[in-house]
Each structure stands twice: as C-alpha cells, then as structure tokens.
Design an enzyme around this catalytic site. Structure first.
Site, PDB file in Angstrom:
ATOM      1  N   SER A 220       1.017  -1.270  -0.018  1.00 19.33           N
ATOM      2  CA  SER A 220      -0.258   0.015   0.119  1.00 19.33           C
ATOM      3  C   SER A 220       0.725   1.178   0.172  1.00 19.33           C
ATOM      4  CB  SER A 220      -1.020   0.011   1.235  1.00 19.33           C
ATOM      5  OG  SER A 220      -1.836   0.973   1.045  1.00 19.33           O
TER       6      SER A 220
ATOM      7  N   ASP B 232      -2.356   6.430  -3.345  1.00 22.02           N
ATOM      8  CA  ASP B 232      -1.358   5.836  -2.722  1.00 22.02           C
ATOM      9  C   ASP B 232      -0.753   4.760  -3.693  1.00 22.02           C
ATOM     10  OD1 ASP B 232      -3.393   3.950  -2.448  1.00 22.02           O
ATOM     11  OD2 ASP B 232      -2.653   3.289  -0.344  1.00 22.02           O
TER      12      ASP B 232
ATOM     13  N   ASP C 269      -1.231   1.441  -3.990  1.00 23.35           N
ATOM     14  CA  ASP C 269      -2.009   0.762  -4.622  1.00 23.35           C
ATOM     15  C   ASP C 269      -3.436   0.892  -4.980  1.00 23.35           C
ATOM     16  OD1 ASP C 269      -3.090   0.766  -2.123  1.00 23.35           O
ATOM     17  OD2 ASP C 269      -3.336  -1.349  -2.030  1.00 23.35           O
TER      18      ASP C 269
ATOM     19  N   ASP D 245      -5.857   2.383  -3.349  1.00 19.26           N
ATOM     20  CA  ASP D 245      -7.119   2.285  -2.540  1.00 19.26           C
ATOM     21  C   ASP D 245      -7.211   3.442  -1.449  1.00 19.26           C
ATOM     22  OD1 ASP D 245      -5.404   1.769  -0.800  1.00 19.26           O
ATOM     23  OD2 ASP D 245      -5.959  -0.248   0.115  1.00 19.26           O
TER      24      ASP D 245
END
Length: 445
Positions: free
Chosen positions: A102, A241, A243, A245
């Site tokens: 992440s 960010d 990834d 999400d």
C-alpha cells in the site's frame, strides 16, 4: 486478530527478505491458500501487484504454490487493489491476491486476499490458511496441477468500470486536473479514466521504476501535488497511494482535502440525490468536525476500529453503503467492495460538475480540528498502552482537554508502532499533549 501469526489487519506484510516476506514463505502461502480455497468453484485465482520490484519474485512464488495445490493463476500485472476486487468478481475467480504494501516504501511488501465476492477474506478462512501453513507441503497429481495465464485487458476492463460510476449526463470537459499516482499501480489507469471523461490531465508520479513507489509523492505526501496544482492553475489535484485504494485531494488554492472531507462531500451529495442508505461509518481517527457536519445534515455517524476491513464490517452490520477513513480509504459499497481511490475521486468530481462548485467550496463545510499524530516505534515486550504510567499520563491529558478534544492511543495492525493521536481545537495544546503521551510511551518502550 490477536492470535494470528502472519495475517494482520491487511494481510501479510513486512520488509522484503525478512520473514515472512520471503520467496519460500510466499510459495508455502500460495500452497496453503490453494488447499483451503480449492474446495469448490473455478479453480482459478487472480494475482495483481503494485509496482515494487519485489512483486515479480513474490508473484512467481505464489503461482508455484497455487499450482502445487491444484489452482491456476491469472496474472493482471500492475493493477490497483480495488481493480483486483472488481476483476475477481467479474472473472468469477476463486479468489484474488494483491501483492502490495500500500502506502509503505518500496522495500516493504505484502500479500492480501480477496474472496470470490471481492471482499477481504473472513477471519475463519485466514485462520484456516494459517493452520494449513503449519502442515507439510505436498503436491497434487501432475494432471491436476494448476496453470499460469495472463489477462491482457485487465487495465481496460477496470478503466471502463471506473468511468461507468460517473453520471452519464455529466462530463469533465473544461477541468484541468493534476494526478499523482505515487509511481504506483494507478499510473496507467487513472490518467486514462479522467482523459476519457473529457478532462485535461497533468501527470506526476507516473514513472515507476520498482524503487520509487510512494517516494515523496502520492496520498502520503501531497507536497509536490500542491505545488503543481498552483503552478499550472489546475482546478483540482488527485493523489493516490501505491496500490490505489486511498485518495487525497488538493483544491485550486493548493489546500489539502483529506479523507474526512472527501467522505463528507460524497455523503452530502448522496443525501441530496436520495442515494444515501442509512448513515456513514468513520473510524476512531475520524475528525470530530466530520461527525458534527454530518449531524447538522441529520446523517447518522458511527465509528469503527481503524482499518478499512473494520469500516466495511460496520457498514455491513448496519446495511449502510458509505464509509471511510481520514487516511483516504473511501468505501462506496454500491460501487465497489473495497476502498477505491479512483471511484471516490470521481464521486467528488461529479459533485463539482453537478453544482459548478470548486473543491474548496465543497470542502468548506468541514473545518478540521487540529489533529496531532505521533508514531512511536514499538520494539516488543510489554505493550506500553497497558502500562500504569502511560495510563496515568493519558488520564491527566484527558482531564486537561476538558471536552475540548480527545485522545486516541492504539497499536498499529500493520507496523510495529504505537500511534498517539490528540485532537483539539487548540493546536498548541494538542501538540503539547501528544508529545507528553508519546514521551511516556517511549520510556516504557
């Protein structure tokens, strides 16, 4: 979660090369997950990743483990976490796997799973996988081994899905948007979504090299985005960010608009259009000003534990469809099953286009209280939060705040940290109180 050996609040995560983020563990994890998940269904698992260099190593190991358990793997390449949640459902896969840490630096990585429904795995399934990890690894008969394939149109499918969440009667013609993809998984997705909806797009953070993900860019550091928005006289800036999400936004004046403000804008617009089901779920970290602003609209507000999985759990418990965190995880459950940065930002842009208002005007209803967060690294041993000394300092601080603010002390679910948060209308008092508690934690640690 307390008895877990490997799974935290967001899958398995750690430093690459240090157990459990090693190729041998990923191989065993793929096998264990395959054994648990192979009882029924398509016998196929989707594997996506962000842009970290270690993703290549980990996806190969996971695929080998899955194949040994009799499951096939379909690779999407770099793809946002919410895209894997969506694609797992549409491909009717047995499960989806995302290789990502992440918002963490490139030298960290993680492995998390989605169910066939595109939701985080239930606790009992994660526990079953952990139990299987303790068993010796075997291999199915050769005729039953899994295969590997690649989904070449994964990006296009997800781009069309995102665009489909934007109202058909609206467009983004005339908008200048700066997009910061954190050199992460949205780098080839987000710019195309907004361009195809009519916007003029200026890109930053779209040149990943495996080592620069989240480095001075993206949702965790909007400094470069703020400067670029002001420099180019853009209407809005969007920061995802690594990834994809999470979403943070920047208004045309260069002001940061965080997850609490974004959540409010989406909630108010859903309320106006009659699409808000029930209320809104935030977390223990949600700013008090969000709760107050929603209350003024007559919208119920509940707090969940920190972590998007807990936000979603409370949403499902109450049959609500909107929730999120101030860190930028926004879940719009009637659009996707997990936090989706692109979908959330499209919802805000739709409100801007519908009412011909700037982001600054839309966000002004939520005047954020100063919030001081100090992370104290936790080396192990006694949990400092259980210490009488820390409890005593915390109690004294709460008394001093006298209803003007609040404190929150918690142990991180993804990193070895104790998080100290103090929120108060008086910024200096908040800083002073947070430092006092953090110092008490350090002494125990």
């Amino acid at each position: 979660m307390a008895n877990r050996k490997y799974f935290g609040t967001d899958g398995v995560r750690g430093k690459v090369g240090a157990y459990p983020i090693t190729p041998d563990f990923a191989l065993k994890l793929g096998w264990a997950a395959g054994k648990v998940l192979s009882s029924q269904g398509s016998k196929m698992v989707l594997i996506g990743k962000d842009t970290r260099i270690s993703g290549y190593m980990l996806e190969s190991a996971l695929e080998a483990g899955l194949a040994a358990a009799g499951l096939s793997a379909a690779f999407t390449g770099p793809m946002p976490t919410p895209a894997i949640a969506y694609l797992t459902r549409t491909f009717r896969a047995e499960a989806g796997i995302v290789i990502s840490a992440s918002h963490n630096p490139y030298y960290d990585n993680g492995i998390k799973f989605f169910s066939a429904k595109g939701t985080k795995l239930p606790d009992e399934i994660e526990e079953a996988i952990e139990a299987m990890l303790e068993q010796p690894m075997d291999c199915v008969e050769s005729a039953e081994l899994g295969k590997a394939s690649r989904i070449n149109d994964a990006a296009g499918r997800y781009i069309e899905f995102c665009k489909g969440t934007f109202p058909a009667h609206l467009g983004l013609e005339g908008y200048k948007i700066v997009i910061d993809c954190a050199n992460g998984a949205t780098y080839h997705i987000a710019p195309n979504v907004f361009r195809e909806l009519g916007a003029e797009v200026i890109e930053i953070g779209t040149d990943p090299n495996g080592l620069n993900i989240n480095e001075k860019c993206g949702a965790t550091d909007v400094t470069a985005l703020q400067a670029k928005v002001v420099e180019t006289k853009a209407d809005v800036g969007l920061a995802y960010d690594g990834d994809g999400d999470r979403i943070m936004m920047v208004d045309h004046l260069g002001n940061k608009v965080d997850g609490d403000q974004i959540l409010f804008i989406i909630a108010r617009e859903a309320l106006r259009s009659g699409q808000l089901k029930g209320g809104v779920v935030g977390t223990l970290m949600s700013n008090m000003s969000l709760e107050i602003a929603l209350k003024m609209l007559g919208v119920p507000f509940l707090r969940a534990n920190v972590g998007d999985r807990y936000v979603l759990e409370k949403m499902l418990e109450n049959d609500w469809t909107l929730g999120g965190e101030n860190s930028g995880h926004i879940i719009i459950a009637d659009k996707n099953t997990t936090g989706d940065g692109i979908v959330a930002s499209l919802a805000v842009l739709a409100a801007m286009a519908q009412h011909k208002l700037s982001l600054n005007e839309l966000a002004s209803a939520v005047k954020l209280f100063p919030q001081v967060l100090i992370n104290v690294r936790f080396a192990g041993g006694e949990n400092p939060l259980e210490s009488d000394a820390v409890k005593s300092v915390a109690a004294e601080v709460e008394k001093r705040l006298e209803g003007k603010g609040r404190i929150l002390l918690r142990k991180s679910g993804t990193e070895p940290l104790i998080r100290v948060m103090v929120e108060c209308q008086d910024a200096e008092l908040a800083q002073q109180c947070a430092e006092e508690i953090a110092e008490a934690v350090k002494k125990i640690n």
